[in-house]
Enzyme design. Structure first.
Site, short mmCIF file in Angstrom:
data_model
loop_
_atom_site.label_atom_id
_atom_site.label_comp_id
_atom_site.label_asym_id
_atom_site.label_seq_id
_atom_site.Cartn_x
_atom_site.Cartn_y
_atom_site.Cartn_z
N LYS A 1 -14.31 4.31 7.37
CA LYS A 1 -14.46 5.10 8.61
C LYS A 1 -15.84 4.87 9.20
CE LYS A 1 -11.24 5.57 9.21
NZ LYS A 1 -9.96 5.31 8.68
N TRP B 1 -6.88 -8.68 22.94
CA TRP B 1 -7.70 -8.77 21.74
C TRP B 1 -7.69 -10.26 21.38
CZ3 TRP B 1 -7.33 -10.37 16.62
CH2 TRP B 1 -8.34 -9.91 15.76
O1 M6R Z 1 -0.82 0.48 11.36
P1 M6R Z 1 -1.22 0.18 9.94
O2 M6R Z 1 -1.30 1.40 9.11
O3 M6R Z 1 -0.35 -0.87 9.31
O4 M6R Z 1 -2.66 -0.43 10.08
C1 M6R Z 1 -3.35 -0.91 8.98
C2 M6R Z 1 -4.81 -1.10 9.29
O5 M6R Z 1 -4.98 -2.04 10.31
C3 M6R Z 1 -5.48 0.21 9.72
O6 M6R Z 1 -5.32 1.20 8.77
C4 M6R Z 1 -6.99 -0.01 9.96
O7 M6R Z 1 -7.61 -0.30 8.77
C5 M6R Z 1 -7.59 1.23 10.62
N1 M6R Z 1 -8.36 0.84 11.76
C6 M6R Z 1 -8.48 2.00 9.72
O8 M6R Z 1 -9.03 3.10 10.35
#
Ligand code: M6R
Length: 619
Positions: free
Chosen positions: A495, A78
């Site tokens: 989403k 990435w």
């Molecule tokens: O692993 P985490 O819960 O810390 O990740 C946080 C965000 O990167 C994660 O929730 C992101 O927003 C998702 N892709 C949402 O679907």
């Protein structure tokens, strides 16, 4: 971000690397590469695009025995430094071509190191910080006539930033050197073989014995030798602690589902039950959470709670704020981790910081945790991934037990995070006697019914399919909610954005008239969460009227017994009733399904949306 993998043992390494990288693609998927080592040399292949593209490019070499070997490393990227292309893809090699390296993380002082190396005659093909580090290692090794392991150690002590790395040397193809600071790195221990990866999923069908490397550690893996674990700072030998993993293979397979996201949406009745298991003892209305019980006094005496998270976990935090304030009367603030760390937050010793993270590896959340601990504040973690960096660094915490979440768009982790936050709020409220017993029992009972209600939505979601068919081509959506369902509106919009690339905005319904109403015309769908038991129901009706008066299209989430909103809305999605405080567990589901259906109709790559990665391990 990025995913790294490595193997050293007696098996053919190519399938381990390729299949492992496919499992790590959630960490990044803009380019990938592998390197296979054999006596007196190595082969290296890399390409822009997904692991499948790499496989297509090189698979034919199998027949020619050109991918043979039992030692190798692989990487799925990435991009941070340098655009996604073949040259910037990993592995990277040193100027002499002797040293090969993969890296997950960021070397922050790479620029000054690069200038130093350029002055010393080094050249660079890529734009990456990784190529700089591998050449620093080469410089230090040959200038001082050191072993690779010593050169790696000294070089890492010169760098600032985060890394998990794996390095090999042409002249010593049976040794892999690995090191970790900030980014995750797990070693799998088999019989006469080692696996390494950013998470254990790529190797769990080979071994469940793992070592979670800690920050500041490096390890030297040699064929047929014991693992040698050391401290990077002073080379002190460390005793490795081997743990047994408890993940099953079927948890990480798609099975009959087209996408992991769909599988994970459908799993929610079960994952919520798993979150509740052993914690909500419904027969005697007891909530048991070890991390809360053993820190009871801290929670009872907390002056305030600060919830820190990112993305979907931050949305869960907003719902947690509502629940904690309502039940416990402790003031709560919810902070984006990335903002929290840069604004010198006011924290007192009697505050509690709750960090929420599905992956347990989000760099911003990890930094926030460290900042709070440094200030002497008690940090409680809510994580999904067992043994993750955040889980290991908090003072106390709780796992949500939602099982591996592989789709980049978080779904089941969100509802399990809300479930745990509900239990925590109720438990503290019980300790503080800030909740009425009748009400406490009612919520406990209702909570136990939620999985069944979610199953009902999942088994009856034709209306969502129909609505998606009508609206999937539209490029702007608005999501509205009020009270505890405002964060669900934010989550619904997130989403849709992340998997269908449609612009979507979540707002508290009453804010429309303060500006966003100007966007409304007959072309814009407005998705409104309008539950009959909400104490804002009448106000939401007004908000809907205001939008209808301006020709907006209303798609309303309503309860089965609702009449009034149904008469106004263009489309409705009917959902089972529950108490308002638990309604996000229900309202989130149709919004996840709607986003899924729309992205699917648009033909998007749902599990791996462009520009994103599951685990954001860079700040
Ligand atoms: O692993 P985490 O819960 O810390 O990740 C946080 C965000 O990167 C994660 O929730 C992101 O927003 C998702 N892709 C949402 O679907």
């Amino acid at each position: 971000m990025c995913g790294i993998i490595g193997y050293l043992g007696y098996r053919e390494v190519y399938p381990i690397l390729i299949n492992g990288l496919k499992k790590l693609e959630y960490r990044g998927y803009d380019s990938s590469g592998i390197s296979i080592f054999y006596k007196n040399g190595y082969s290296l292949f890399k390409t822009k695009g997904k692991v499948n593209d790499l496989e297509k490019k090189i698979d034919f070499l199998k027949k020619k025995n050109k991918l043979n070997g039992t030692v190798g490393i692989g990487h799925t990227r990435w991009a941070t430094h340098g655009e996604p292309n073949d040259v910037n893809a990993h592995p990277h090699v040193s100027n002499s071509n002797n040293i090969v390296m993969i890296h997950n993380g960021i070397i922050e002082n790479y620029h000054s190191i690069k200038i130093f190396l350029l002055k010393n005659g080094f050249t660079f093909n890529s734009k990456t910080d990784t190529e700089v580090l591998v050449n620093l290692i080469e410089y230090i090794k040959y200038e001082n006539n050191l072993s690779l392991e010593e050169a790696v150690r000294i070089s890492l002590n010169e760098t600032i930033g985060a890394y998990s790395i794996a390095i090999l040397e042409k002249s010593n193809p049976e040794t892999i050197i690995i090191a970790k600071l900030g980014s995750p790195l797990i070693i799998g221990i088999g019989k006469e073989e080692f696996f390494i990866a950013s998470d254990p999923i790529p190797f769990i069908n080979y071994t469940k014995n793992v070592i979670y490397m800690k920050d500041g550690e490096m390890a030297i893996l040699k064929k047929n030798k014991e693992l040698d674990l050391r401290k990077i700072i002073n080379n002190h030998k460390l005793h490795p602690i081997i743990k047994k993993l408890k993940i099953n293979l079927e948890e990480i397979e798609k099975g009959e589902y087209k996408h992991f996201m769909l599988k994970e949406i459908y799993e929610q009745p079960k994952t919520i039950l798993d979150t509740l298991r052993g914690r909500l003892l419904i027969s005697n209305e007891i909530i048991y959470i070890n991390g809360i019980k053993s820190n009871k006094e801290k929670f009872i005496n907390a002056t305030s709670i600060i919830i820190v998270a990112c993305g979907t976990s931050w949305h869960a935090g907003l719902i947690g704020e509502y629940l904690l304030e309502k039940y416990t009367r402790i003031p709560v603030e919810v902070e984006y981790a990335s903002e929290f760390i840069y604004r010198n937050p006011i924290l007192s010793k009697k505050d509690i910081v709750i960090v929420i993270s599905q992956s347990g590896e989000t760099a911003d959340t990890l930094s926030a945790l460290k900042l709070a601990k440094k200030r002497g504040v008690f940090v409680f973690g809510i994580c999904n991934v067992v043994g993750s960096s955040i889980a290991r660094n908090v003072n106390a915490g709780v796992y949500i037990h939602a099982g591996p979440e592989i789709g980049v768009a978080s779904t089941k982790a969100f509802t399990s995070q809300i479930t745990i936050l509900t239990l925590i709020a109720l438990k503290i409220a019980k300790y503080k006697s800030t909740i009425d017993n009748f009400f406490y029992k009612k919520i406990c009972k209702e909570l136990s019914l939620i999985p069944e209600k979610i199953s009902h939505i999942i088994n009856n979601h034709n209306s969502i399919k129909n609505i998606s068919n009508k609206l999937y081509y539209i490029n702007n959506f608005i999501y509205l909610g009020r009270g505890i369902n405002f964060p669900v509106a934010l989550e619904g919009a997130l989403k849709l954005k992340e998997i269908s690339y449609i612009h979507a905005e979540g707002l508290p319904a009453a804010e429309m008239k303060h500006g966003p109403m100007a966007l409304i015309d007959e072309n814009i769908p407005v998705i409104v969460i309008a539950l009959i038991k909400s104490n804002c129901y009448k106000k939401i009706l007004n908000n809907i009227q205001e939008i209808k008066a301006r020709k907006g299209k209303i798609i309303a989430l309503i309860n089965e017994e609702d009449v009034q909103v149904q008469m106004l809305a263009d489309y409705v999605i009917k959902i089972p009733n529950t108490v308002e405080e638990l309604s996000p567990l229900i309202t989130a589901i149709p919004l996840q399904l709607l986003a899924y259906q729309i992205a699917s109709l648009r033909g998007k790559n749902i599990d791996q949306p462009r520009n994103l990665a599951k685990s954001v391990t860079v700040e």
